[in-house]
Design an enzyme around this catalytic site. Structure first.
Site, short mmCIF file in Angstrom:
data_model
loop_
_atom_site.label_atom_id
_atom_site.label_comp_id
_atom_site.label_asym_id
_atom_site.label_seq_id
_atom_site.Cartn_x
_atom_site.Cartn_y
_atom_site.Cartn_z
N ARG A 62 33.84 17.78 -47.16
CA ARG A 62 34.94 18.19 -48.04
C ARG A 62 36.29 17.75 -47.51
O ARG A 62 37.19 17.41 -48.25
CB ARG A 62 34.94 19.71 -48.18
CG ARG A 62 34.10 20.17 -49.35
CD ARG A 62 34.24 21.64 -49.53
NE ARG A 62 33.63 22.31 -48.39
CZ ARG A 62 32.72 23.27 -48.50
NH1 ARG A 62 32.33 23.68 -49.69
NH2 ARG A 62 32.21 23.84 -47.45
N LYS A 171 17.12 23.28 -42.46
CA LYS A 171 16.92 24.70 -42.62
C LYS A 171 18.26 25.38 -42.85
O LYS A 171 19.28 24.77 -42.51
CB LYS A 171 16.19 25.29 -41.43
CG LYS A 171 17.00 25.21 -40.15
CD LYS A 171 16.30 25.85 -39.01
CE LYS A 171 16.36 27.37 -39.10
NZ LYS A 171 16.45 28.01 -37.77
N HIS A 201 12.74 20.94 -36.73
CA HIS A 201 12.90 20.03 -35.58
C HIS A 201 11.83 20.25 -34.51
O HIS A 201 11.59 19.37 -33.69
CB HIS A 201 14.32 20.10 -35.00
CG HIS A 201 14.59 21.29 -34.14
ND1 HIS A 201 14.87 22.53 -34.64
CD2 HIS A 201 14.60 21.44 -32.79
CE1 HIS A 201 15.07 23.38 -33.64
NE2 HIS A 201 14.90 22.74 -32.50
N LYS A 205 9.42 17.44 -31.57
CA LYS A 205 9.34 17.51 -30.11
C LYS A 205 8.07 16.81 -29.63
O LYS A 205 7.00 17.00 -30.20
CB LYS A 205 9.34 18.98 -29.65
CG LYS A 205 10.67 19.69 -29.87
CD LYS A 205 10.61 21.12 -29.35
CE LYS A 205 11.82 21.92 -29.77
NZ LYS A 205 12.98 21.76 -28.93
N GLU A 239 14.14 32.49 -25.83
CA GLU A 239 15.41 31.85 -25.48
C GLU A 239 16.20 32.81 -24.60
O GLU A 239 16.17 34.02 -24.81
CB GLU A 239 16.23 31.56 -26.73
CG GLU A 239 15.55 30.58 -27.67
CD GLU A 239 16.43 30.32 -28.89
OE1 GLU A 239 17.17 29.33 -28.87
OE2 GLU A 239 16.36 31.12 -29.83
N ASP A 258 14.79 32.99 -38.61
CA ASP A 258 15.37 31.89 -37.85
C ASP A 258 14.32 31.11 -37.05
O ASP A 258 14.42 29.90 -36.91
CB ASP A 258 16.44 32.47 -36.90
CG ASP A 258 17.24 31.39 -36.19
OD1 ASP A 258 17.73 30.48 -36.88
OD2 ASP A 258 17.39 31.46 -34.95
N HIS A 263 9.48 27.61 -36.97
CA HIS A 263 9.01 26.97 -35.73
C HIS A 263 7.66 27.52 -35.23
O HIS A 263 6.73 26.78 -34.96
CB HIS A 263 10.05 27.10 -34.63
CG HIS A 263 11.42 26.63 -35.03
ND1 HIS A 263 11.62 25.56 -35.88
CD2 HIS A 263 12.66 27.07 -34.72
CE1 HIS A 263 12.91 25.37 -36.06
NE2 HIS A 263 13.58 26.28 -35.37
N LYS A 363 15.89 36.19 -28.71
CA LYS A 363 17.09 35.71 -28.02
C LYS A 363 17.29 36.57 -26.78
O LYS A 363 16.82 37.71 -26.73
CB LYS A 363 18.32 35.88 -28.90
CG LYS A 363 18.25 35.12 -30.22
CD LYS A 363 18.87 33.76 -30.09
CE LYS A 363 18.87 33.04 -31.42
NZ LYS A 363 18.83 31.58 -31.25
C1 BG6 Z 1 17.09 26.67 -34.40
C2 BG6 Z 1 17.56 28.10 -34.51
O1 BG6 Z 1 16.31 26.33 -35.51
O2 BG6 Z 1 16.31 26.52 -33.23
C3 BG6 Z 1 18.34 28.52 -33.27
O3 BG6 Z 1 18.39 28.24 -35.65
C4 BG6 Z 1 17.53 28.25 -32.02
O4 BG6 Z 1 18.70 29.90 -33.33
C5 BG6 Z 1 17.01 26.81 -32.03
O5 BG6 Z 1 18.35 28.47 -30.89
C6 BG6 Z 1 16.04 26.60 -30.87
O6 BG6 Z 1 15.73 25.24 -30.79
P1 BG6 Z 1 15.33 24.58 -29.39
O7 BG6 Z 1 15.01 23.16 -29.76
O8 BG6 Z 1 16.52 24.73 -28.50
O9 BG6 Z 1 14.17 25.35 -28.90
#
Ligand code: BG6
Length: 515
Positions: A62, A171, A201, A205, A239, A258, A263, A363
Site C-alpha cells: 500500500r 498462513k 513452512h 524443512k 519454542e 498458530d 505444523h 511458547k
Molecule cells: C510460525 C508461527 O508459523 O512458526 C510462529 O506463527 C512460530 O508463532 C513459527 O514461532 C515457528 O517456526 P520455526 O521455523 O521457527 O520453528
C-alpha cells in the site's frame, strides 16, 4: 532417465533444477516475513543459480516506496537474514530485477497498473513470464487480492501452457473450519486447484522432507511401524521464545491455531500415512488426507479430556527472568488465549488403532526443540527385568526436526563388567556431522518448488479442511469455557502438570526432548 522426463520431486532430489522465467509478485512487500524470509530465500536461490535469467521480483504494497528505496530495503534484508553472506556480483544482478508497485489491495485500477508493468517486463525480455503471486499480507485482505487477481485477468494468464499463473497463500489459512472453507471457495473462484500453493513452512524443512525418506527408503522400519510394535508416538514442537511484538496477532490465534492446526498436524500426517503409490504430489497428499480423516473426534469436557491448554506465567529462560504472557505487549488483561496446547489423538485405521498419538506445542518452554518420538513396546519382562540392575528404556526412534537435526535410536545395552547390568544407550545420526551445515532454508525450497510447479510440499484444499475439522470443535469448546480450564505453566518449564496427566491414562510420560 532424462532430466526433462523426471518427476518434479525426483528432480528436486537431483543436483540441478532451474526455475522457468518468472515474475514473482509479493503482496505485503514490506512485511516482516518478506524481509526475514522471502527476500533472503530468493537471494540464496540466485546464489545457487536456480533462478532464470529472466526472473523478476515485484514488491506490491500500500505504501508508495521509490524503487531505489525498495531495493535498499531488500539489500538490508539479505544482509541481515541471509544464511550466506552477501556476494556483490550476485546482488548487483539481482538488484536490477527487483521492482516495486504501490496500490491498494482492493483497488482494481492498481491491478491494471500491475498488469501493465508485468506486460512491460515480458516485452522487455521478449518472452512470456510465469506469474507467481505470493500473498503474504494480513488475512483480512486475502479476499480482496484474490478477487482482483481474478478480475484483472492475472489469475488466468497462460492457463494452457506450463507457465500458467500460480498463487502462494500464506498462513493463517482461515481461523476455523467455516472460514477455511470460505477461503477455499474464494480461491477456487479465481484459480484452479493446480495453481494454488497453500504454504506451511514446516514442509520445506530438510528434516521434515526426510521423514518420507526415512520411512520409505529404509526397509527395516515399515514392518514395525504399526500398532503391533509401536506403543505411542510423541510430537513436540516447543519454542523458548515468547510472542514478542506479535501480541496483536497471537492473542487472536493461540497455540492451537498458530502451531497445532498446521505444523504439528503436518508432522502427524507424514509420520502416520500409508506408503503412497508413487512420489506423485497427489499420491502423497491423498495419503496425508486419509490420516487426518481417520483421527477420531476428541473428548473435550470430561475428566478424561484429550486436550489441555495453558498459558505461561513469569519464569526463567536460560537463567534470565522473563515476564508472563499477560504482561506482553498488546495482550489484553482479560485474555484467555492459550500459549500451550497438548492433544491425545487416536487414529482409527488398520495400522494405528489403539496407539495414542500425543502432540504438544508451546511458547516460552524450556528449550526450542521439535521432534517426533516413536516409542516401541517394551520387551516381555522375562529375562532382564524385576531387578534394580536392569535399567531398561523402551526402544525409541527420535526424529529431530530442529535444532541439532538428525535421529537417535534408543537401545538397551550391557554395561561392561563382570556383573550383568543394563543401561539405555543411544545411536545417533547428526545431519551436520554427515552433511555439513548451511542447508537451504524452508522458504528456498518452497519458493523454488512453486516456480517449477511441484506442489508436493504444499497443502491441498481438502487437507487444510480435514485438519480444521478436528481443531474447530476444540476451539469452540474453549471459547465456551472462557478462562475455566486454562492451566498455567512457568516460563522455562515443559508445560503444565495437566499435560503430564494426559499421558498417565496409558501409563506413558512425555519424553524430555533433546535427550
Ligand atoms: C510460525 C508461527 O508459523 O512458526 C510462529 O506463527 C512460530 O508463532 C513459527 O514461532 C515457528 O517456526 P520455526 O521455523 O521457527 O520453528
Amino acid at each position: 532417465m532424462e532430466e526433462a522426463n523426471r518427476h518434479p520431486f525426483l528432480k528436486g532430489l537431483s543436483k540441478h533444477r532451474g526455475a522457468p522465467p518468472t515474475a514473482i509478485v509479493i503482496f505485503g512487500a514490506s512485511g516482516d516475513l518478506t524481509s526475514r524470509k522471502l527476500i533472503p530465500a530468493i537471494y540464496n536461490l540466485a546464489v545457487d543459480h536456480l533462478l532464470s535469467a529472466d526472473f523478476f521480483l515485484m514488491g506490491y504494497g500500500r505504501k508508495p516506496i521509490p524503487e531505489k528505496e525498495y531495493r535498499e530495503h531488500a539489500l538490508t534484508s539479505v544482509d541481515s537474514h541471509s544464511r550466506r553472506p552477501l556476494a556483490s556480483d550476485i546482488w548487483d544482478r539481482l538488484e536490477q530485477q527487483i521492482f516495486y508497485q504501490s496500490g491498494g489491495y482492493d483497488d482494481p485500477e492498481a491491478y491494471t497498473a500491475l498488469a501493465d508493468r508485468l506486460d512491460a517486463l515480458e516485452k522487455k525480455v521478449g518472452r512470456d513470464l510465469q506469474l507467481l503471486f505470493y500473498i503474504s499480507t494480513p488475512p483480512q485482505v486475502f479476499g480482496a487480492i484474490l478477487e482482483n487477481l481474478g478480475r484483472s485477468g492475472l489469475a488466468r494468464r497462460n492457463l494452457d501452457s506450463p507457465l500458467f499463473s500460480k498463487v502462494i497463500v500464506e498462513k493463517p489459512f482461515g481461523k476455523d473450519l467455516a472460514t477455511a472453507q470460505r477461503l477455499n471457495q474464494v480461491i477456487l473462484q479465481q484459480f484452479e486447484e493446480r495453481q494454488v500453493y497453500r504454504i506451511d513452512h514446516y514442509l520445506g524443512k530438510e528434516t521434515v522432507q526426510d521423514l518420507l525418506v526415512h520411512r520409505f527408503a529404509n526397509a527395516i522400519f515399515e514392518p514395525i511401524w504399526n500398532r503391533q510394535y509401536v506403543d505411542c508416538v510423541q510430537i513436540t514442537v516447543a519454542e523458548s521464545l515468547g510472542v514478542g511484538t506479535r501480541g496483536g496477532y497471537y492473542d487472536q490465534s493461540g497455540a492451537l491455531r498458530d502451531m497445532i492446526q498446521n505444523h504439528t498436524m503436518q508432522l502427524l500426517s507424514l509420520i502416520a500415512m500409508e506408503p503412497p503409490v508413487s512420489l506423485d504430489p497427489e499420491a502423497i497428499r491423498d495419503e496425508k488426507v486419509k490420516v487426518l480423516q481417520a483421527v477420531q473426534p476428541l473428548t473435550l469436557d470430561s475428566e478424561n479430556a484429550d486436550v489441555v491448554r495453558a498459558r505461561y506465567d513469569a519464569g526463567l529462560i536460560g537463567g534470565s527472568p522473563v515476564s508472563g504472557y499477560l504482561e506482553g505487549e498488546g495482550i489484553p488483561d482479560d485474555s484467555t488465549t492459550e500459549t500451550y496446547a497438548a492433544l491425545r489423538l487416536s487414529i482409527n485405521n488398520w495400522r494405528w488403532k489403539g496407539v495414542p498419538f500425543y502432540m504438544r506445542s508451546g511458547k516460552r518452554m524450556a528449550r526450542r526443540v521439535s521432534e517426533i518420538a516413536i516409542q516401541f513396546k517394551r520387551p516381555p519382562g522375562i529375562l532382564f527385568s524385576g531387578d534394580a540392575r536392569f535399567d531398561l528404556a523402551p526402544n525409541t526412534m527420535v526424529l529431530r526436526i530442529q535444532p541439532d537435526e538428525g535421529s537417535t535410536l534408543l537401545l538397551n545395552a550391557k554395561v561392561p563388567g563382570l556383573e550383568t547390568r543394563t543401561q539405555p544407550v543411544k545411536m545417533h545420526f547428526h545431519y551436520e556431522t554427515t552433511f555439513g551445515s548451511n542447508t537451504p532454508e524452508a522458504y528456498e525450497r518452497l519458493i523454488l518448488d512453486s516456480m517449477v510447479g511441484d506442489n508436493t510440499l504444499f497443502i491441498r484444499g481438502d487437507e487444510t479442511e480435514a485438519s480444521w475439522r478436528l481443531i474447530t470443535p476444540i476451539l469452540d469448546h474453549w471459547q465456551d469455557c472462557g478462562p475455566t480450564g486454562l492451566e498455567s505453566y512457568a516460563a522455562g518449564s515443559w508445560g503444565p502438570l495437566a499435560s503430564e496427566r494426559l499421558l498417565w491414562k496409558n501409563a506413558h510420560q512425555w519424553r524430555r526432548p533433546g535427550f
